[in-house]
Design an enzyme around this catalytic site. Structure first.
Site, PDB file in Angstrom:
ATOM      1  N   GLN A 101      13.167  -9.010   8.582  1.00  0.00           N
ATOM      2  CA  GLN A 101      13.232  -7.619   9.009  1.00  0.00           C
ATOM      3  C   GLN A 101      13.454  -7.546  10.516  1.00  0.00           C
ATOM      4  O   GLN A 101      12.612  -7.983  11.305  1.00  0.00           O
ATOM      5  CB  GLN A 101      11.956  -6.851   8.648  1.00  0.00           C
ATOM      6  CG  GLN A 101      12.151  -5.343   8.875  1.00  0.00           C
ATOM      7  CD  GLN A 101      10.881  -4.542   8.776  1.00  0.00           C
ATOM      8  OE1 GLN A 101       9.956  -4.748   9.550  1.00  0.00           O
ATOM      9  NE2 GLN A 101      10.835  -3.611   7.838  1.00  0.00           N
ATOM     10  N   TYR A 188      10.117   4.007  14.633  1.00  0.00           N
ATOM     11  CA  TYR A 188      10.635   3.018  15.575  1.00  0.00           C
ATOM     12  C   TYR A 188      12.076   3.369  15.976  1.00  0.00           C
ATOM     13  O   TYR A 188      12.582   4.436  15.632  1.00  0.00           O
ATOM     14  CB  TYR A 188      10.495   1.618  14.989  1.00  0.00           C
ATOM     15  CG  TYR A 188       9.044   1.252  14.746  1.00  0.00           C
ATOM     16  CD1 TYR A 188       8.110   1.306  15.788  1.00  0.00           C
ATOM     17  CD2 TYR A 188       8.585   0.901  13.482  1.00  0.00           C
ATOM     18  CE1 TYR A 188       6.771   1.006  15.575  1.00  0.00           C
ATOM     19  CE2 TYR A 188       7.255   0.603  13.258  1.00  0.00           C
ATOM     20  CZ  TYR A 188       6.348   0.659  14.306  1.00  0.00           C
ATOM     21  OH  TYR A 188       5.019   0.373  14.092  1.00  0.00           O
ATOM     22  N   ARG A 235      15.385   0.007   5.551  1.00  0.00           N
ATOM     23  CA  ARG A 235      14.077   0.569   5.189  1.00  0.00           C
ATOM     24  C   ARG A 235      13.898   1.931   5.843  1.00  0.00           C
ATOM     25  O   ARG A 235      14.035   2.068   7.067  1.00  0.00           O
ATOM     26  CB  ARG A 235      12.966  -0.381   5.627  1.00  0.00           C
ATOM     27  CG  ARG A 235      11.530   0.069   5.258  1.00  0.00           C
ATOM     28  CD  ARG A 235      10.583  -1.056   5.611  1.00  0.00           C
ATOM     29  NE  ARG A 235       9.172  -0.747   5.466  1.00  0.00           N
ATOM     30  CZ  ARG A 235       8.440  -0.942   4.362  1.00  0.00           C
ATOM     31  NH1 ARG A 235       9.033  -1.410   3.281  1.00  0.00           N
ATOM     32  NH2 ARG A 235       7.158  -0.675   4.336  1.00  0.00           N
ATOM     33  N   GLY A 331       1.873  -4.387  -0.767  1.00  0.00           N
ATOM     34  CA  GLY A 331       1.477  -4.827   0.560  1.00  0.00           C
ATOM     35  C   GLY A 331       0.132  -5.504   0.638  1.00  0.00           C
ATOM     36  O   GLY A 331       0.018  -6.730   0.559  1.00  0.00           O
ATOM     37  N   ARG A 332      -0.918  -4.730   0.800  1.00  0.00           N
ATOM     38  CA  ARG A 332      -2.250  -5.316   0.940  1.00  0.00           C
ATOM     39  C   ARG A 332      -2.647  -6.113  -0.296  1.00  0.00           C
ATOM     40  O   ARG A 332      -3.386  -7.092  -0.195  1.00  0.00           O
ATOM     41  CB  ARG A 332      -3.271  -4.217   1.233  1.00  0.00           C
ATOM     42  CG  ARG A 332      -3.024  -3.532   2.571  1.00  0.00           C
ATOM     43  CD  ARG A 332      -4.127  -2.572   2.955  1.00  0.00           C
ATOM     44  NE  ARG A 332      -3.860  -1.984   4.272  1.00  0.00           N
ATOM     45  CZ  ARG A 332      -4.767  -1.452   5.052  1.00  0.00           C
ATOM     46  NH1 ARG A 332      -6.034  -1.416   4.651  1.00  0.00           N
ATOM     47  NH2 ARG A 332      -4.451  -0.948   6.220  1.00  0.00           N
TER      48      ARG A 332
END
Length: 374
Positions: A101, A188, A235, A331-332
């Site tokens: 990424q 971002y 993404r 994810g987690r």
């Protein structure tokens, strides 16, 4: 209704993914210092999770100005490329597929993280509010603080950053990655160009939505010249309501998110991008993504769509059965269960995640989670 399961193979460009269980990009702040270099601890972390059908690295800054958090890895130095090469070799030895990424945080940074402590760069000189960046205060020590006021990029500098993305793709290819994902979410830099709240430019990169998407489009062309567009993913994190949680989540909720992101998906489709990754809101009691958006997205984008954000096996199977998504990031859950596909296949119990060790630190909460034994 589809009869596919999470263990039905998926064709993603030239890659046949062995399952639809993905390791999504997860910031862990474990790179070696100085130099933000992937080390042996990161090699082991990715190797442990290589049974995923698809893997995307944590956000990896394309240049020193692209860093917004201490100890995150880069892919702009020879040492970083060498470190990542060990990661990709370990994953490939396990039969995995891994994309890098590519990340630039833009205004979500601090002078202390910038070369010569200069101001962060952004499409417009507007400070990021309600968010925090993480700066180093000493060896293995740091603190959260507000981002610094950014300066607006000149038009020529925007084009220079497009070239930095192309060079980062070259570096990723040298490091052995199978492709790259463009981090265009979470407030971002690329997201800052897309958003009406952070882009007030009057050149060809500002104004109408087509202009605000131009930066992303040029980056896609640049990195596709290195890997081919079918090995490029993008993404997004479309947010549909404005709440305190979403403002903390970098606060970019467009006035018409449906129109913004369907137009963006259509542009990606025209560019034959390999996949589209959608990061959903993932805090407790966060709202579900509107069903009409999922349907419209499926109509707008013909290649695989990956969803992540508080996904359980059951939610993933439901979205898959409706035909809205093809690949699912956990994810987690994947952090705490490095052998997650095996646990899903055998309906085994899941390890809980240790929230205290998510960002920075040692092997504890990183490579020491117990694995499943059938």
């Amino acid at each position: 209704m589809s009869q596919k399961t999470l263990f039905t193979p998926l064709q993603l460009g030239e890659f046949t993914l062995r399952n639809r269980i993905a390791l999504p990009p997860l910031t862990r702040c474990r790179s070696e210092q100085p130099g933000n270099i992937p080390g042996e601890m990161m090699v082991e972390y990715y190797r442990q999770r290589a049974s995923a059908g698809f893997m995307v690295t944590e956000g990896t800054q394309i240049e020193p100005r692209g860093q917004g958090y201490a100890w995150t890895p880069g892919i702009h130095s020879k040492q970083q490329i060498t470190g990542w090469k060990k990661v990709t070799e370990a994953v490939h030895q396990q039969g995995g597929v891994i994309f890098c990424q590519l990340w630039h945080v833009g205004r979500v940074s601090h002078n202390e993280l910038q070369p010569e402590k200069q101001a962060p760069v952004a499409p417009s000189a507007i400070a990021a509010e309600g968010v925090r960046v993480f700066i180093e205060t000493g060896p293995a020590a740091g603190m959260l603080t507000s981002p610094s006021m950014p300066r607006e990029l000149r038009t020529g500098e925007v084009k220079d950053i497009v070239e930095l993305y192309r060079q980062a793709a070259e570096n990723a290819k040298e490091a052995g990655f199978d492709g790259v994902e463009l981090h265009s979410a979470n407030g971002y830099l690329i997201n800052q160009f897309i958003s009406e709240h952070t882009n007030f430019r009057t050149d060809q990169y500002g104004g109408c939505l087509a202009n605000r998407l131009r930066f992303l489009q040029e980056i896609i062309v640049a990195v596709s010249s290195v890997f081919g567009s079918d090995k490029v993913g993008v993404r997004f994190a479309p947010l549909f309501t404005s709440t305190d949680e979403e403002r903390v989540y970098l606060g970019l909720v467009e006035s018409d998110p449906h129109a913004t992101y369907i137009a963006a998906a259509q542009m990606l489709n025209e560019r034959n991008i390999g996949y589209l990754s959608i990061a959903e809101a993932d805090w407790d009691n966060s709202p579900e993504m509107p069903e009409d958006f999922r349907i419209a997205l499926r109509e707008a984008f013909r290649s695989p769509i990956m969803y992540s954000g508080r996904y359980t096996r059951e939610k993933a199977e439901y979205v898959l059965s409706r035909g809205w998504g093809d690949l699912f990031g956990f994810g987690r859950t994947f952090i705490a269960n490095p052998d997650l596909p095996a646990r899903f296949r055998h309906h085994a119990s899941l390890n809980p995640v240790d929230s205290a060790s998510l960002y920075g630190g040692t092997r504890k909460g990183y490579t020491d989670y117990p694995v499943y034994h059938s």
